[in-house]
Design an enzyme around this catalytic site. Sequence first.
Site, PDB file in Angstrom:
ATOM      1  N   ARG A 148       0.850  -1.189   0.000  1.00 56.31           N
ATOM      2  CA  ARG A 148       0.000   0.000   0.000  1.00 56.31           C
ATOM      3  C   ARG A 148       0.890   1.245   0.000  1.00 56.31           C
ATOM      4  O   ARG A 148       2.039   1.201   0.448  1.00 56.31           O
ATOM      5  CB  ARG A 148      -0.901   0.012   1.232  1.00 56.31           C
ATOM      6  N   LYS A 172      -1.683  -2.628   7.966  1.00 54.96           N
ATOM      7  CA  LYS A 172      -2.851  -2.190   8.735  1.00 54.96           C
ATOM      8  C   LYS A 172      -2.810  -2.794  10.131  1.00 54.96           C
ATOM      9  O   LYS A 172      -2.392  -3.941  10.302  1.00 54.96           O
ATOM     10  CB  LYS A 172      -4.132  -2.606   8.027  1.00 54.96           C
ATOM     11  N   HIS A 243      -3.482   2.397  -5.633  1.00 54.50           N
ATOM     12  CA  HIS A 243      -3.939   1.033  -5.367  1.00 54.50           C
ATOM     13  C   HIS A 243      -4.002   0.189  -6.644  1.00 54.50           C
ATOM     14  O   HIS A 243      -4.028  -1.038  -6.580  1.00 54.50           O
ATOM     15  CB  HIS A 243      -5.311   1.065  -4.683  1.00 54.50           C
ATOM     16  N   ARG A 246      -1.175  -2.096  -6.780  1.00 59.14           N
ATOM     17  CA  ARG A 246      -1.391  -3.233  -5.869  1.00 59.14           C
ATOM     18  C   ARG A 246      -2.276  -4.275  -6.549  1.00 59.14           C
ATOM     19  O   ARG A 246      -2.005  -5.480  -6.500  1.00 59.14           O
ATOM     20  CB  ARG A 246      -2.032  -2.727  -4.570  1.00 59.14           C
ATOM     21  N   HIS A 269      -3.254  -9.485   3.598  1.00 59.46           N
ATOM     22  CA  HIS A 269      -4.679  -9.601   3.893  1.00 59.46           C
ATOM     23  C   HIS A 269      -4.899 -10.532   5.078  1.00 59.46           C
ATOM     24  O   HIS A 269      -4.308 -11.616   5.128  1.00 59.46           O
ATOM     25  CB  HIS A 269      -5.443 -10.169   2.679  1.00 59.46           C
ATOM     26  N   TYR A 278      -9.519 -11.094  -6.702  1.00 51.31           N
ATOM     27  CA  TYR A 278      -8.600 -11.157  -7.838  1.00 51.31           C
ATOM     28  C   TYR A 278      -8.810 -12.394  -8.702  1.00 51.31           C
ATOM     29  O   TYR A 278      -8.434 -12.409  -9.868  1.00 51.31           O
ATOM     30  CB  TYR A 278      -7.150 -11.084  -7.352  1.00 51.31           C
TER      31      TYR A 278
END
Length: 297
Positions: A148, A172, A243, A246, A269, A278
């Site tokens: 990110r 995150k 993004h 990414r 994730h 995806y």
Amino acid sequence: MIGLIELHSFIDYIQLEKNYSNLTVHEYDKDIEQFLLFLEREGVSHLNEVEYVHARLFVTTLYEKKLARTSISRKISSVRSFYKFLHKEYNIRDEAFQSLYHPKKEEKLPHFFYEEEMEKLFEANKGTDLLSLRNMALLELLYATGIRVSELISIEMSHIDKSYGIVRVMGKGRKERYVPVGDYALLAVEEYVEKSRFKLMKYTSHSFLFVNSRGHHLTTSGVRHILNEMIKKASMHTTIYPHMLRHTFATHLLNNGADLRSVQELLGHSHLTSTQIYTHVTKEHLRKTYMNAHPRA
């Protein structure tokens, strides 16, 4: 406004104990304050008085404002977390939001660049001046790692291990992970550090890897500006947002045989469901390839 003391306690909790990022804390604060103002307009004088009907009405007002479903879902989660905290710390009832459903997610496939488009982007932005070297290192690293932008600008000089070909990133929820970096990106970063970064930082001193034209720590808006300029230079008639790189990273990995679990780990994730979007992209890619290539398609 009711609940301000409780809100401040909750913000301290997620900031200090849960170690949420500044951006996440700001979103929680904004969402819950919006809810508290709504309660005040509805004549609710105490947080313990909130019933399911208030929760439903609050969500209805969000729909009336034509907010995106993702925004509505986030606001529901914010208030639900707030009430869970209130129940634990102040023994305030939290049933109102427990039974509230999240809106069904809009199925939007992520936008990405095709491999030939990435080649065009790289080719058009080659250069030996200070900013071109920095921009190439930035683009190569984003594409090579899928990190990110918030993770990119947080990278410090010591976070890159050239001997092992990895970079340490803070994701995150302050979760740390190590991501492999390819040779192209490592060489681009090395060239930027040796020939550009030191000169750009003539009047400043800090440990962050990426800097702006004045040598200061590069910001997320700075990255957006750089990428937009690179798109213009390549004469690509498309919009770009950070993004997208990414998304491109994940899509290209899957198209070339990577397994979903590995891509999940590389992207950082927490849940596989976040990565599964995806697979829809790769299926669409396969369908288009088939339609274009099969003589009787």
